[in-house]
Design an enzyme around this catalytic site. Structure first.
Site, PDB file in Angstrom:
ATOM      1  N   LYS A 148       1.169  -1.291  -0.331  1.00  0.00           N
ATOM      2  CA  LYS A 148      -0.135  -0.311  -0.054  1.00  0.00           C
ATOM      3  C   LYS A 148       0.974   0.817  -0.177  1.00  0.00           C
ATOM      4  O   LYS A 148       0.544   2.259  -0.789  1.00  0.00           O
ATOM      5  CB  LYS A 148      -1.783   0.036   1.200  1.00  0.00           C
ATOM      6  N   GLU A 177      10.455  -4.892   4.808  1.00  0.00           N
ATOM      7  CA  GLU A 177      10.831  -6.081   4.376  1.00  0.00           C
ATOM      8  C   GLU A 177      10.159  -6.137   2.431  1.00  0.00           C
ATOM      9  O   GLU A 177      11.014  -7.174   2.271  1.00  0.00           O
ATOM     10  CB  GLU A 177      10.110  -6.643   4.619  1.00  0.00           C
ATOM     11  N   GLY A 221      -5.089  -1.207   4.936  1.00  0.00           N
ATOM     12  CA  GLY A 221      -4.087  -3.102   4.669  1.00  0.00           C
ATOM     13  C   GLY A 221      -4.413  -4.082   4.965  1.00  0.00           C
ATOM     14  O   GLY A 221      -4.635  -5.159   4.058  1.00  0.00           O
ATOM     15  N   ARG A 222      -4.804  -4.181   5.923  1.00  0.00           N
ATOM     16  CA  ARG A 222      -5.520  -5.561   6.941  1.00  0.00           C
ATOM     17  C   ARG A 222      -6.975  -6.176   5.959  1.00  0.00           C
ATOM     18  O   ARG A 222      -7.702  -7.215   6.201  1.00  0.00           O
ATOM     19  CB  ARG A 222      -5.830  -6.425   8.235  1.00  0.00           C
ATOM     20  N   GLU A 242      -4.733  -7.416  15.148  1.00  0.00           N
ATOM     21  CA  GLU A 242      -4.420  -5.968  14.839  1.00  0.00           C
ATOM     22  C   GLU A 242      -5.377  -5.082  14.879  1.00  0.00           C
ATOM     23  O   GLU A 242      -5.301  -3.473  15.016  1.00  0.00           O
ATOM     24  CB  GLU A 242      -3.368  -5.858  13.811  1.00  0.00           C
ATOM     25  N   HIS A 285      -5.414 -32.999  18.309  1.00  0.00           N
ATOM     26  CA  HIS A 285      -4.633 -33.871  18.491  1.00  0.00           C
ATOM     27  C   HIS A 285      -2.879 -32.658  19.271  1.00  0.00           C
ATOM     28  O   HIS A 285      -2.298 -33.850  19.007  1.00  0.00           O
ATOM     29  CB  HIS A 285      -3.665 -34.951  17.023  1.00  0.00           C
ATOM     30  N   LYS A 290       9.551  -1.123  14.895  1.00  0.00           N
ATOM     31  CA  LYS A 290       9.624  -0.408  13.539  1.00  0.00           C
ATOM     32  C   LYS A 290      11.430   0.154  13.829  1.00  0.00           C
ATOM     33  O   LYS A 290      12.149   0.092  13.678  1.00  0.00           O
ATOM     34  CB  LYS A 290       9.258  -0.362  12.546  1.00  0.00           C
TER      35      LYS A 290
HETATM   36  C1  G6Q Z   1      -2.308  -3.790   8.122  1.00  0.00           C
HETATM   37  C2  G6Q Z   1      -1.482  -3.302   9.008  1.00  0.00           C
HETATM   38  C3  G6Q Z   1       0.321  -3.875   7.918  1.00  0.00           C
HETATM   39  C4  G6Q Z   1       0.012  -3.549   6.486  1.00  0.00           C
HETATM   40  C5  G6Q Z   1       1.727  -4.528   6.064  1.00  0.00           C
HETATM   41  C6  G6Q Z   1       2.010  -3.603   4.904  1.00  0.00           C
HETATM   42  O1  G6Q Z   1      -3.439  -3.199   8.731  1.00  0.00           O
HETATM   43  O2  G6Q Z   1      -1.285  -2.254   8.124  1.00  0.00           O
HETATM   44  O3  G6Q Z   1       0.117  -5.655   8.502  1.00  0.00           O
HETATM   45  O4  G6Q Z   1      -0.211  -4.619   5.626  1.00  0.00           O
HETATM   46  O5  G6Q Z   1       2.681  -3.743   6.983  1.00  0.00           O
HETATM   47  O6  G6Q Z   1       1.958  -2.665   4.380  1.00  0.00           O
HETATM   48  P1  G6Q Z   1       2.633  -2.409   3.256  1.00  0.00           P
HETATM   49  O7  G6Q Z   1       0.926  -3.014   2.517  1.00  0.00           O
HETATM   50  O8  G6Q Z   1       1.970  -0.763   2.529  1.00  0.00           O
HETATM   51  O9  G6Q Z   1       3.968  -2.169   2.139  1.00  0.00           O
END
Ligand code: G6Q
Length: 554
Positions: free
Chosen positions: A210, A216, A271-272, A357, A388, A516
């Site tokens: 996003k 990463e 994001g989520r 989250e 199990h 972070k």
């Molecule tokens: C979700 C969070 C988080 C996000 C990641 C990746 O709600 O904001 O999990 O999706 O940190 O972020 P980017 O899509 O910006 O790389």
């Protein structure tokens, strides 16, 4: 005002105290219509219907109406309406929350700051259709003219968990000869092991981010580009092999991905909550755009239901209120999501982020403390595997765990008696948690054995179960895109309801920032020639130890 200060909260606490003396067994014995009273069905069009049975919860009609009163007094439905209306309910980030617009299959406009966003949504979907069809048909080839055989989504958190969960869940709908992979971890092993055996000429990368600033993802994308260029040699070939799924055109361009290969979405998609957006391109490529749209339809069905159904019939509302009842009145700190569906093997991992989250926060949106617990720990594994592994604690541990069981009446893979066995297990687990087994019942079972009475008595104790452990049961016809879309949306709105009752902002995630920041500070301290900065004794010693073990100090 904190929800705990509302008069209805105290009334619910009283109701809980009264309910402690009542076993679920007796509730069933007393009321032969208990199942009808505490179950609901949601029609899913051509996919049949979804049944939610919540009769194995420690509730009666009285508690249910108190919980509905709580929703009213906490203004949950007003909050819901403000979300659907595009108000900036994500106050700390000053954003609207409109993942529902991404799956709005109606003609209704959705406004953000006075602008209807639906034309943009439809345009983005059309772009996804065009690209996914070109890849699936072989019209879009790699730089050497070969068909794309492998799609690698590079993303993390919300840009990974949803897509990977859905692609796994809908495996029966994927196209032969086109594989989808997901790389998220900054641990180079993840990229290395994924690319091993892939051919750069036939591999397409989707860089899903996003913000397009996530450490990463960018590191993985850079290494993937190097791997690709190791074979392709010329920069111009990157265009056919790297797509960006993002809201940040500037950073995408800076990375070297052309604008026409960028699939857009907007800041009002969290994001989520983004698998429904361009972030879902890996899903669309895997299952085809028609099936992707069925996934959206399933979610839209639930959105419409959540928006319009009467409170007592409203599944997400009921699920959220039951969640609050268990977590905040019965102090049940953990919630297990237990799909008896191997295709849903990443469902709990996905929901772990969605729920924890969103609602793992101790402050209300207005900055005040909650006055009660935040959302519970969520975990889960598919059945019957979990049986199990960790079910022992769920049945006999002193810490209570509320459970959701999910199962399809019919399987994609009819194989001998497998599915009947699966069904018998899931039904048995929900029954066992509710009923338990008394010591007297255990003794009867031991009656015909030859062991001494003393040993029988001891074993009967160990073999008894308190029961009274709450669970929801979801039954659907078969796991298809529409059903899956509906299930995910149900959980999303359940999270919304629980967050609304508690008064917290389910759509920010400040709790991920500190780590972070500190990682950025530590990073240069791990380079050759540098020294550990100011930390606590443990962190300084660990940095030093890492440096020694990596040969960075004499
Ligand atoms: C979700 C969070 C988080 C996000 C990641 C990746 O709600 O904001 O999990 O999706 O940190 O972020 P980017 O899509 O910006 O790389």
């Amino acid at each position: 005002m904190r929800v705990t200060e509302l008069p209805i909260w105290a009334r619910l606490e009283n109701a809980k105290s009264a309910a402690e003396a009542v076993s679920m067994r007796s509730l069933f014995e007393r009321d032969s219509a208990r199942f009808e009273r505490f179950s609901r069905r949601l029609a899913l069009g051509p996919s049949g219907s979804l049944l939610l049975d919540f009769s194995k919860q420690r509730i009666d009609e009285g508690t249910l109406s108190l919980l509905l009163e709580l929703a009213q007094d906490a203004c949950v439905l007003e909050h819901r309406d403000r979300m659907f209306a595009g108000e900036r309910i994500n106050t700390t980030e000053d954003r609207a929350v409109l993942h529902t617009a991404l799956r709005n299959r109606s003609e209704r406009p959705v406004h953000v700051d006075g602008e209807d966003v639906m034309p943009l949504v439809r345009q983005a979907l059309a772009h996804m259709r065009e690209a996914s069809e070109a890849i699936r048909s072989g019209a879009h080839t790699g730089f050497s003219g070969k068909r794309i055989t492998d799609v690698v989504n590079i993303g993390i958190g919300g840009s990974d968990l949803g897509p990977v969960m859905v692609v796994e869940a809908l495996a029966p709908f994927t196209q032969e000869g086109l594989r989808t992979h997901f790389v998220s971890n900054v641990d180079g092993t993840h990229l290395h092991e994924t690319l091993r055996g892939l051919d750069p000429e036939t591999t397409l990368f989707l860089v899903a981010s996003k913000t397009f600033t996530t450490q990463e993802t960018l590191e993985n994308a850079r290494s993937a580009r190097e791997w690709f260029l190791g074979r392709a040699k010329e920069e111009r070939h990157v265009a056919k092999h790297f797509f960006a799924l993002s809201t940040n055109e500037q950073e995408v361009t800076a990375f070297g991905i052309a604008k026409e290969n960028m699939f857009v979405f907007w800041d009002w998609v969290g994001g989520r909550y983004s698998l429904w957006s361009s972030i879902g391109l890996s899903i669309a490529i895997a299952i085809g755009m028609d099936a992707f749209e069925q996934l959206l339809e399933g979610a839209h069905l639930v959105d419409e239901h959540f928006r319009t159904a009467a409170p007592a019939e409203n599944l997400p509302l009921l699920l959220g209120l039951i969640g609050i009842w268990n977590a905040n009145f019965w102090d049940i700190g953990a919630h297990a999501v237990l799909p008896y569906d191997q295709y849903l093997h990443r469902f709990a991992a996905y929901l772990q982020q969605a729920d924890m989250e969103s609602n793992g926060k101790g402050l209300r949106a207005d900055g005040d403390s909650l006055g009660t617990d935040s959302g519970p720990v969520l975990f889960g594994e598919p059945g019957t595997n979990g049986q199990h592994a960790f079910y022992q604690l769920i049945h006999q541990g002193t810490r209570l765990v509320s459970c959701d069981f999910l199962v399809a009446a019919n399987t994609h893979n009819p194989l001998g008696r497998h599915h009947t066995l699966l069904l018998s297990n899931v039904l048995a687990q929900a029954e066992a948690l509710m009923r338990g087994k008394t010591e007297a019942e255990a003794l009867v079972e031991l009656a015909n054995t030859s062991m001494p009475d003393e040993r029988k008595a001891l074993l009967a104790k160990q073999k008894s179960f308190t029961g009274n452990r709450p669970s929801n049961f979801f039954l659907y016809d078969k796991l298809d895109p529409r059903t899956l879309g509906a299930l995910i949306a149900l959980y999303e709105h359940r999270i919304f309801v629980m967050g609304s009752v508690l008064g917290l902002n389910s759509f920010d995630q400040w709790g991920v920032e500190l780590g972070k920041q500190l990682a950025n500070k530590i990073l240069p301290e791990l380079e050759a020639g540098a020294k550990a900065g100011a930390h606590d004794g443990s962190t300084t010693a660990l940095i030093e130890e890492v440096r020694v073990r990596r040969g960075l100090t004499q």
